[in-house]
Design an enzyme around this catalytic site. Structure first.
Site, PDB file in Angstrom:
ATOM      1  N   SER A  18       0.833  -1.207   0.000  1.00  0.00           N
ATOM      2  CA  SER A  18       0.000   0.000   0.000  1.00  0.00           C
ATOM      3  C   SER A  18       0.865   1.253   0.000  1.00  0.00           C
ATOM      4  CB  SER A  18      -0.924   0.004   1.212  1.00  0.00           C
ATOM      5  OG  SER A  18      -1.843  -1.055   1.165  1.00  0.00           O
ATOM      6  N   ARG A  41       0.003   8.289   5.523  1.00  0.00           N
ATOM      7  CA  ARG A  41      -1.037   7.714   6.381  1.00  0.00           C
ATOM      8  C   ARG A  41      -2.422   8.266   6.037  1.00  0.00           C
ATOM      9  NH1 ARG A  41      -1.082   3.228   9.784  1.00  0.00           N
ATOM     10  NH2 ARG A  41       0.950   2.984  10.762  1.00  0.00           N
ATOM     11  N   HIS A  44      -3.560   6.654   2.895  1.00  0.00           N
ATOM     12  CA  HIS A  44      -3.909   5.263   3.191  1.00  0.00           C
ATOM     13  C   HIS A  44      -5.272   5.166   3.867  1.00  0.00           C
ATOM     14  CE1 HIS A  44      -3.484   1.371   5.468  1.00  0.00           C
ATOM     15  NE2 HIS A  44      -3.079   0.991   4.282  1.00  0.00           N
TER      16      HIS A  44
END
Length: 212
Positions: A18, A41, A44
């Site tokens: 990812s 982050r 994500h």
């Protein structure tokens, strides 16, 4: 009997792939190393690489957050979804993860103040605000009220993470933070996008980088 579905099961490999995909697809060039983990982050958490175009982080925001965590200062959340999304194992055992939105007295205080429960919950936790990390992922009214509390003399938090999602007040609340954070380091995402998962992800990035 049908064949088993073929998909990646290893959590570490899922994270690795990812993050590799995010770095290939997103332009992270404007972010210093310590801020890059925040950007990765957040992408994500929402699945949208273009979120970085709206991401605004003040100088020293990551350092301020890390220092507050190291000192076990409180983390104050506007809703339970934010609090529950923060990975507790990344934090000192004695740190307080606070959310008063469901407290028995909050609804009455919100009615008295003529505002939302999230904003009233921040008012109830005003003594915990100094030196804390305040995280807003859902309620623009909470972010507005936090800024108003600071204007009325409440000692400043160490960091404000202002990522409320929505159509009414979200844009304006984040713009108010970005335009005048009252001298408090901050992380924000312009526009309507945001949410509890993204707000919690920002805390997790500060606490553990990409190794959480």
């Amino acid at each position: 009997m049908s064949a088993a579905l073929d998909y990646i099961r290893d959590p570490a490999k899922i994270y690795q792939q990812s993050f590799e995909m995010i770095r290939r697809e997103a332009d992270l060039s404007r972010f210093p190393n310590e801020m890059e983990a925040i950007a990765v982050r957040l992408i994500h958490a929402c699945g949208m690489v273009d979120i970085v175009d709206d991401l605004v982080m003040s100088a020293g925001a990551v350092a301020a957050g890390r220092a507050a965590i190291a000192q076990s200062r409180a983390i104050i959340c506007d809703v339970e979804m934010v609090r529950r999304g923060i990975i507790a194992r990344l934090l000192p055992e004695d740190i307080k993860l606070l959310c008063n939105v469901a407290h028995k007295d909050t609804a009455a205080l919100a009615k008295e103040m003529g505002t939302t429960r999230s904003a009233a919950a921040f008012e109830a936790l005003r003594s915990d605000v100094p030196g804390s990390i305040v995280v807003v992922g859902n309620a623009p009214t909470a972010l507005f009220h936090l800024l108003d509390m600071i204007d009325r003399g409440v000692e400043k938090p160490a960091l404000i993470i202002g990522i409320p999602v929505g159509f009414v007040g979200a844009v304006e609340a984040k713009d108010a933070l970005i335009e005048d954070s009252r001298g408090v380091p901050f992380i924000a995402v312009r526009g309507r996008r945001g949410g509890s998962a993204m707000a919690a992800a920002a805390v997790n990035a500060i606490a553990g980088g990409l190794n959480a």
